[in-house]
Design an enzyme around this catalytic site. Structure first.
Site, PDB file in Angstrom:
ATOM      1  N   ASP A 188      20.962  -6.550  48.931  1.00 55.50           N
ATOM      2  CA  ASP A 188      19.988  -7.514  49.418  1.00 55.50           C
ATOM      3  C   ASP A 188      20.695  -8.478  50.371  1.00 55.50           C
ATOM      4  OD1 ASP A 188      17.383  -8.860  49.240  1.00 55.50           O
ATOM      5  OD2 ASP A 188      18.554 -10.468  48.353  1.00 55.50           O
TER       6      ASP A 188
ATOM      7  N   THR B 209      15.760  -9.853  55.341  1.00 55.67           N
ATOM      8  CA  THR B 209      16.933 -10.689  55.623  1.00 55.67           C
ATOM      9  C   THR B 209      17.985  -9.909  56.406  1.00 55.67           C
ATOM     10  OG1 THR B 209      17.724 -10.103  53.439  1.00 55.67           O
ATOM     11  CG2 THR B 209      16.677 -12.224  53.677  1.00 55.67           C
ATOM     12  N   THR B 210      18.259  -8.685  55.957  1.00 57.76           N
ATOM     13  CA  THR B 210      19.258  -7.883  56.655  1.00 57.76           C
ATOM     14  C   THR B 210      18.788  -7.613  58.076  1.00 57.76           C
ATOM     15  OG1 THR B 210      19.621  -6.809  54.543  1.00 57.76           O
ATOM     16  CG2 THR B 210      20.708  -5.833  56.430  1.00 57.76           C
TER      17      THR B 210
ATOM     18  N   ASP C 242      11.515 -10.467  45.803  1.00 56.15           N
ATOM     19  CA  ASP C 242      11.101  -9.928  47.106  1.00 56.15           C
ATOM     20  C   ASP C 242       9.679  -9.390  47.032  1.00 56.15           C
ATOM     21  OD1 ASP C 242      13.683 -10.501  47.722  1.00 56.15           O
ATOM     22  OD2 ASP C 242      14.201  -8.530  48.515  1.00 56.15           O
TER      23      ASP C 242
HETATM   24  P1  ADP Z   1      15.918  -6.148  54.671  1.00 61.66           P
HETATM   25  O1  ADP Z   1      16.827  -7.114  54.003  1.00 61.66           O
HETATM   26  O2  ADP Z   1      15.866  -6.364  56.143  1.00 61.66           O
HETATM   27  O3  ADP Z   1      14.588  -6.060  54.047  1.00 61.66           O
HETATM   28  P2  ADP Z   1      16.346  -3.506  53.638  1.00 61.66           P
HETATM   29  O4  ADP Z   1      17.652  -2.912  53.233  1.00 61.66           O
HETATM   30  O5  ADP Z   1      15.380  -3.826  52.587  1.00 61.66           O
HETATM   31  O6  ADP Z   1      16.669  -4.762  54.523  1.00 61.66           O
HETATM   32  O7  ADP Z   1      15.689  -2.509  54.677  1.00 61.66           O
HETATM   33  C1  ADP Z   1      14.470  -2.785  55.292  1.00 61.66           C
HETATM   34  C2  ADP Z   1      14.146  -1.726  56.285  1.00 61.66           C
HETATM   35  O8  ADP Z   1      14.074  -0.464  55.677  1.00 61.66           O
HETATM   36  C3  ADP Z   1      12.791  -1.996  56.904  1.00 61.66           C
HETATM   37  O9  ADP Z   1      12.842  -1.742  58.276  1.00 61.66           O
HETATM   38  C4  ADP Z   1      11.908  -0.988  56.195  1.00 61.66           C
HETATM   39  O10 ADP Z   1      10.789  -0.611  56.965  1.00 61.66           O
HETATM   40  C5  ADP Z   1      12.853   0.157  56.015  1.00 61.66           C
HETATM   41  N1  ADP Z   1      12.455   1.093  54.962  1.00 61.66           N
HETATM   42  C6  ADP Z   1      12.150   0.841  53.686  1.00 61.66           C
HETATM   43  N2  ADP Z   1      11.825   1.990  53.029  1.00 61.66           N
HETATM   44  C7  ADP Z   1      11.935   2.986  53.920  1.00 61.66           C
HETATM   45  C8  ADP Z   1      11.736   4.416  53.890  1.00 61.66           C
HETATM   46  N3  ADP Z   1      11.376   5.031  52.782  1.00 61.66           N
HETATM   47  N4  ADP Z   1      11.939   5.094  55.029  1.00 61.66           N
HETATM   48  C9  ADP Z   1      12.326   4.455  56.145  1.00 61.66           C
HETATM   49  N5  ADP Z   1      12.535   3.153  56.251  1.00 61.66           N
HETATM   50  C10 ADP Z   1      12.338   2.414  55.167  1.00 61.66           C
HETATM   51 MG    MG Z   2      14.125  -5.409  52.135  1.00 64.56          MG
END
Ligand code: ADP
Ligand code: MG
Length: 547
Positions: free
Chosen positions: A63, A96-97, A390
């Site tokens: 996260d 956040t990422t 979240d």
């Molecule tokens: P953040 O902290 O930015 O939320 P995450 O590690 O949660 O970072 O990643 C978020 C990204 O991953 C978003 O762009 C989201 O649309 C994408 N995402 C989540 N699940 C999937 C999936 N099954 N396939 C492709 N992208 C995904």
């Molecule tokens: Mg996320």
């Protein structure tokens, strides 16, 4: 003319200063370094980071906000990047990422332009224009009107990558229920304050023992075994004082010369406690929550009256109780009147794992709900807590706005495409900056592909081609490692998460670009202490060690 003269010092001795390109490039490097650190965690196939704090405690998470919080960064520009992760987390709970990675990429793209002697102000203007255009694009693309199924999938998308894989469905359901429970209509608008959801954690059981309680759960047992286990029609007194004899602030001595007076003294204490309990009873309460202690004798009197008592309740829990039961927190027992009492259909002590907790259900104010998180290890419980945070936040945001966008880099690909069309209409050097912005937002699909083991360039080209054909939902299906319709794979996110990430990344990038002077005061204390050698820790600001 003045050469040869002693330079005039306007800054304190020891102040360091970086100016012009050096300052700018150093800031950019620092921001990029932070972005690169978290890049590998993005998306469902992202890796975790193991963070060890100065005390040796370990956090394992992917996260962004959690990682940033634990990272002890020193560079001022890096700190600003960390701030956007924090604000993203607080405001919208997710992305956040993405925000950090995007900020890093905006700066990287800006570097290319700086090398071509485009002025930082021009880049920053172009970026701002691009960012507000991106908001319009998101608005245009966003799906309006959200079903419950979509809410659940939004929660699940927010939880992907957290170590709750197998039970994400279960937790998503709890999150949606909890948020819908507390959602309110104000002036025709839906308002969700997820802080109204009380989250309690209790070690033991499995994650699927995590439950939603329509009421308040307090991690405390009743103070006396003879008190009733269940109280129906609970009339609840809330005290931020204790049911005990106040210890005097200063150490007073009571001199008792006559042995018979000892008994009188004790009798008087007993009488005071008895009176306290009588006041509670007279007000009509059959349950009392105290923020402070409850004396042994008072416990005894309470149980004789059949009153359920809990002591040392956290202040934040007291406030939740007050809101849920409609009771008023009282300091002086003399002020306690029947009107101050809160109401709940039932107050009950239940055994959870090895401990007992108090469940207050059927509250006067029905919009109070708690989630009790269970799990086999503290790490699991903490990760579930973060995942739920979240999930609750994104569901709340979606319910408020009623708009969602496809994830998996699809929305970013669409923004890039539209911005490239839009850039020539602005013209001039700003056009270059808008095109750089378009390249930068594509860092999201590129990184998702990379982390899923796909070829980032091929993937991006394929996605671009689909978006040219107006296939707006095409993105990286990271789970299956292919390019596809991410909406049909239920990878969806609140529009607000994307907007906020882009806005805050743009803000910090443009701010850093325009800095051409870093004036840093001499670092104080910590380093001097190190050099001092003697004394060791704990001597902070103290006296010199004695010989
Ligand atoms: P953040 O902290 O930015 O939320 P995450 O590690 O949660 O970072 O990643 C978020 C990204 O991953 C978003 O762009 C989201 O649309 C994408 N995402 C989540 N699940 C999937 C999936 N099954 N396939 C492709 N992208 C995904
Ligand atoms: Mg996320």
């Amino acid at each position: 003319m003045l050469s040869g003269q002693i330079p005039i010092l306007v800054l304190k001795e020891g102040t360091t200063r970086e100016t012009g390109k050096d300052a700018q490039r150093n800031n950019i490097e620092a921001a990029k370094a932070i972005a690169d650190t978290v890049k590998t965690t993005l998306g469902p196939k992202g890796m975790d980071k193991m963070l060890v704090d100065s005390l040796g405690d370990i956090t394992i998470s992917n996260d962004g906000a959690t990682i940033m919080k634990q990272m002890d960064v020193d560079h001022p520009a890096a700190k600003m990047i960390v701030e956007i992760a924090k604000s993203q987390d607080q405001e919208v709970g997710d992305g956040t990422t993405s925000a950090v990675v995007l900020a890093g990429e905006l700066l990287k793209q800006a570097e290319v332009l700086l090398d071509q002697n485009v002025h930082p102000t021009v880049i920053s203007n172009g970026y701002k224009i691009a960012s507000s255009k991106a908001m319009e694009i998101i608005e245009k693309v966003a799906k309006k009107g959200i079903t419950d199924e979509e809410l659940k999938n939004i929660a699940k998308t927010a939880m992907t990558g957290k170590n709750v894989g197998g039970v994400a469905d279960y937790l998503a359901e709890i999150a949606v229920k909890a948020v819908k429970y507390i959602a309110e209509k104000r002036d025709g608008k839906t308002v969700v304050d997820v802080d109204n959801i009380l989250v309690q954690k209790k070690f033991g059981g499995g994650i699927t023992d995590t439950q939603l309680i329509e009421g308040v759960v307090i991690d405390k047992e009743k103070v006396h075994p003879r008190m009733p286990v269940v109280v129906k029609n609970a009339k609840i007194a809330l005290l931020d004082s204790g049911l005990e004899i106040k210890k005097t602030e200063i150490d007073a001595k009571v001199q008792i010369t006559d042995p018979s007076k000892i008994q009188a003294f004790l009798d008087q204490e007993e009488e005071t406690l008895r009176e306290m309990v009588q006041k509670i009873k007279k007000a009509g309460a059959n349950v009392v929550f105290s923020q402070k202690g409850i004396d042994d004798l008072a416990q005894h009197f309470l149980s004789k009256e059949g009153i359920y008592g809990v002591r040392r309740v956290k202040k934040s829990d007291m406030e939740k109780l007050a809101r849920a039961t409609g009771g008023k927190i009282i300091t002086n027992l003399d002020d306690l009147s029947p009107a101050d009492l809160g109401y709940a259909e039932q107050v009950e002590e239940k055994k959870i794992g090895d401990d007992r907790m108090t469940f207050i259900t059927g509250c006067k104010y029905p919009k109070s709900v708690s989630i009790l998180i269970r799990g086999g290890t503290q790490h699991t419980i903490d990760e579930v807590d973060r995942a739920l945070h979240d999930a609750l936040k994104v569901v709340g945001v979606t319910l408020e706005d009623g708009t969602l966008v496809p994830g998996g880099g699809a929305i970013e690909a669409e923004i890039a495409k539209e911005l490239r069309k839009f850039a020539p209409t602005i013209g001039g050097r700003e056009q270059l900056a808008i095109e750089a912005f378009a390249n930068a937002v594509e860092v999201i699909p590129r990184t998702l592909a990379e982390n899923a083991g796909m070829d980032p360039i091929d993937t991006l080209l394929q996605i671009r081609a689909e978006h040219e054909k107006e296939h707006l939902n095409i993105g990286v299906d990271a789970i299956n490692g292919v390019v596809g319709d991410v909406y049909s794979k239920n990878v969806i996110e609140p529009a607000r998460v994307k907007k906020h990430a882009i806005e805050s990344a743009t803000e910090v990038a443009t701010m850093l670009l325009r800095i051409d002077d870093v004036i840093a005061a001499k670092k104080s204390k910590p380093e001097e202490k190190k050099e001092g050698g003697q004394g060791g820790p704990g001597g902070e600001g103290g006296m010199p060690p004695m010989m």
